[in-house]
Design a protein around this motif. Structure first.
Motif, mmCIF file in Angstrom:
data_model
loop_
_atom_site.group_PDB
_atom_site.id
_atom_site.type_symbol
_atom_site.label_atom_id
_atom_site.label_comp_id
_atom_site.label_asym_id
_atom_site.label_seq_id
_atom_site.Cartn_x
_atom_site.Cartn_y
_atom_site.Cartn_z
ATOM 1 N N GLU A 61 -9.552 5.715 4.364
ATOM 2 C CA GLU A 61 -9.381 4.694 5.399
ATOM 3 C C GLU A 61 -7.943 4.203 5.477
ATOM 4 O O GLU A 61 -7.496 3.746 6.527
ATOM 5 C CB GLU A 61 -10.282 3.488 5.113
ATOM 6 C CG GLU A 61 -11.756 3.781 5.077
ATOM 7 C CD GLU A 61 -12.573 2.561 4.670
ATOM 8 O OE1 GLU A 61 -12.295 1.462 5.190
ATOM 9 O OE2 GLU A 61 -13.473 2.711 3.812
ATOM 10 N N ILE A 62 -7.225 4.269 4.352
ATOM 11 C CA ILE A 62 -5.889 3.688 4.264
ATOM 12 C C ILE A 62 -4.815 4.712 4.609
ATOM 13 O O ILE A 62 -3.861 4.404 5.342
ATOM 14 C CB ILE A 62 -5.644 3.135 2.836
ATOM 15 C CG1 ILE A 62 -6.814 2.263 2.375
ATOM 16 C CG2 ILE A 62 -4.328 2.366 2.778
ATOM 17 C CD1 ILE A 62 -7.170 1.137 3.313
ATOM 18 N N VAL A 63 -4.959 5.927 4.091
ATOM 19 C CA VAL A 63 -3.941 6.966 4.285
ATOM 20 C C VAL A 63 -4.312 7.771 5.530
ATOM 21 O O VAL A 63 -5.150 8.674 5.486
ATOM 22 C CB VAL A 63 -3.841 7.873 3.051
ATOM 23 C CG1 VAL A 63 -2.722 8.900 3.232
ATOM 24 C CG2 VAL A 63 -3.594 7.044 1.792
ATOM 25 N N ALA A 108 0.444 10.568 -1.506
ATOM 26 C CA ALA A 108 -0.418 11.694 -1.874
ATOM 27 C C ALA A 108 -1.511 11.126 -2.763
ATOM 28 O O ALA A 108 -1.214 10.566 -3.822
ATOM 29 C CB ALA A 108 0.374 12.763 -2.604
ATOM 30 N N ALA A 109 -2.759 11.234 -2.323
ATOM 31 C CA ALA A 109 -3.839 10.528 -3.009
ATOM 32 C C ALA A 109 -5.093 11.375 -3.058
ATOM 33 O O ALA A 109 -5.318 12.245 -2.206
ATOM 34 C CB ALA A 109 -4.141 9.210 -2.298
ATOM 35 N N VAL A 131 -2.042 -0.267 -3.892
ATOM 36 C CA VAL A 131 -0.782 0.419 -4.188
ATOM 37 C C VAL A 131 -0.396 1.383 -3.067
ATOM 38 O O VAL A 131 0.791 1.615 -2.817
ATOM 39 C CB VAL A 131 -0.859 1.155 -5.538
ATOM 40 C CG1 VAL A 131 -0.967 0.162 -6.686
ATOM 41 C CG2 VAL A 131 -2.006 2.156 -5.571
ATOM 42 N N ALA A 132 -1.387 1.935 -2.369
ATOM 43 C CA ALA A 132 -1.087 2.818 -1.243
ATOM 44 C C ALA A 132 -0.469 2.024 -0.094
ATOM 45 O O ALA A 132 0.505 2.461 0.531
ATOM 46 C CB ALA A 132 -2.348 3.538 -0.778
ATOM 47 N N ALA A 133 -1.023 0.846 0.185
ATOM 48 C CA ALA A 133 -0.479 0.001 1.254
ATOM 49 C C ALA A 133 0.936 -0.464 0.915
ATOM 50 O O ALA A 133 1.811 -0.523 1.789
ATOM 51 C CB ALA A 133 -1.398 -1.197 1.491
ATOM 52 N N GLU A 134 1.173 -0.812 -0.354
ATOM 53 C CA GLU A 134 2.510 -1.244 -0.773
ATOM 54 C C GLU A 134 3.529 -0.125 -0.566
ATOM 55 O O GLU A 134 4.636 -0.363 -0.073
ATOM 56 C CB GLU A 134 2.477 -1.676 -2.238
ATOM 57 C CG GLU A 134 1.683 -2.953 -2.477
ATOM 58 C CD GLU A 134 1.369 -3.208 -3.938
ATOM 59 O OE1 GLU A 134 0.839 -4.306 -4.253
ATOM 60 O OE2 GLU A 134 1.623 -2.330 -4.772
ATOM 61 N N ALA A 135 3.159 1.084 -0.942
ATOM 62 C CA ALA A 135 4.067 2.212 -0.774
ATOM 63 C C ALA A 135 4.362 2.469 0.698
ATOM 64 O O ALA A 135 5.526 2.655 1.091
ATOM 65 C CB ALA A 135 3.464 3.459 -1.422
ATOM 66 N N ALA A 180 1.886 0.963 8.388
ATOM 67 C CA ALA A 180 1.657 -0.164 7.479
ATOM 68 C C ALA A 180 1.779 -1.492 8.218
ATOM 69 O O ALA A 180 0.985 -2.416 7.983
ATOM 70 C CB ALA A 180 2.647 -0.108 6.323
ATOM 71 N N GLU A 181 2.742 -1.614 9.100
ATOM 72 C CA GLU A 181 2.925 -2.862 9.850
ATOM 73 C C GLU A 181 1.707 -3.161 10.718
ATOM 74 O O GLU A 181 1.319 -4.328 10.860
ATOM 75 C CB GLU A 181 4.177 -2.754 10.719
ATOM 76 C CG GLU A 181 5.477 -2.755 9.933
ATOM 77 C CD GLU A 181 6.682 -2.491 10.800
ATOM 78 O OE1 GLU A 181 7.785 -2.927 10.428
ATOM 79 O OE2 GLU A 181 6.534 -1.839 11.866
#
Length: 361
Positions: A297-299, A288-289, A276-280, A334-335
């Protein structure tokens, strides 16, 4: 991947949840995206999945037979549930078929399920099998992995997940990805959004509390499979500043995320990836996580803000900080790092290495 011939790929999915929109969860969404993109690249993908999966894919149903145990068997106080038995037979039937003639039908088998039998029976196959680890260690998968030979191939969806499994298996990290052509950048400026299954382990009630503390309206989107949790923790918190819009398909959810000023991700467990973080972020929306599992690793810096896990006040601080991020920076991240193209490139590279080993044998 350049130079890789079209492959015949057996993709093993869930026997419980159909691979179709609206998806039951991130695993089903990821499986659909992987099958679609591999097919677009010229591979022949045969998807073994639950009945009712998307007919646009080449789906072979994982027939889940009704188990009708004998009276004697039902007397066993330790007997597994009928559903467990039915799923066991579904995967057993598939794996026996692959043992019998898998090498004539497929070049590689990709186990994208959470069931233990594909892992346990991998040594019996003559076609290479790769298993993606989508979850921290659980007893049934860990015990099956103990039977795997040293040559068994595992891919983990994050470094966090790979490290969690390091005591049991060696794995390469292939981060999940989303189709950034479908999850398009939006204008932002709207409410905060929380998306996913409304269940206790994802703590959407804490997202509601944090958004209220930050003075930001919140929209929750997703299925609510736990009625007791929803009634106890979510329903009393809903109102003019916090609304639940139900289970959306990806098009509607992408539009919602594209208009959001921030996306909240609040796991109460170590999230293996955090799709869901990647989708956003693909929609240009900062995140905000809680800093749990793979979310650090993602944000990345500039794409959102992390908060101490379980600390609602700190999450409210992160909401304010994340909303100030540059949406163009978020989208570019994200890209580059969260895209389906990058993920499938990595899997093609892994498939190619397995097929080359078989060819050289």
């Amino acid at each position: 991947m350049r130079g890789l011939r079209p492959l015949r790929i057996c993709l093993v999915a869930s026997s419980r949840f159909p691979i179709r929109e609206p998806f039951a969860g991130g695993l089903e969404a990821l499986t659909h995206a992987l099958a679609t993109e591999l097919g677009r690249r010229g591979h022949h993908v045969t998807l073994f999945a639950a009945p009712g999966s998307d007919p646009a894919l080449d789906v072979h149903e994982l027939a889940v037979p009704t188990y009708d145990g004998s009276a004697a068997a039902r007397l066993d106080v330790n007997a597994p549930s009928d559903l467990w038995m039915a799923e066991h037979h579904a995967y057993l039937g598939l794996m026996l078929d692959l043992v019998r003639d898998g090498a004539q039908r497929f070049d590689v088998v990709h186990n994208n399920s959470l069931h233990h039998l594909p892992v346990a029976m991998a040594p019996a196959l003559t076609v290479p099998l790769v298993t993606t680890l989508h979850t921290p260690p659980v007893p049934w998968l860990e015990s099956a992995a103990a039977l795997a030979p040293d040559s068994a191939v595992f891919a983990a969806v994050s470094r966090c997940t790979s490290e969690a499994w390091a005591h049991a298996v060696r794995s390469t990290t292939i981060l999940n990805g989303v189709d950034v052509h479908r999850w398009r950048a939006g204008p932002g400026g709207g409410p905060a959004v929380w998306s996913g299954r409304l269940v206790r382990e994802k703590a959407p009630h804490e997202a509601i509390d944090a958004a209220a503390a930050a003075g930001v309206p919140l929209v929750l989107a997703g299925p609510a499979p736990d009625d007791d949790y929803f009634r106890a923790e979510i329903a009393p918190r809903l109102g003019p500043s916090a609304v639940h819009v139900g289970h959306l398909d990806h098009l509607a959810l992408a539009r919602l995320l594209g208009r959001a000023s921030v996306a909240l991700v609040t796991p109460a467990w170590d999230e293996p990836y955090g799709l869901v973080a990647a989708e956003a972020m693909a929609c240009g929306t900062p995140v905000a996580a809680y800093a749990r599992g793979a979310l650090p690793e993602i944000v990345a810096p500039g794409t959102g803000a992390l908060a101490v896990a379980g600390d609602v006040a700190d999450l409210a601080r992160a909401i304010t900080e994340a909303r100030a991020c540059d949406r163009d920076v978020v989208r570019r991240h994200a890209e580059r790092h969260c895209s389906l193209d990058r993920m499938v490139d990595d899997y093609e590279r892994l498939y190619g290495s397995l097929v080359d080993v078989v060819a050289a044998a």
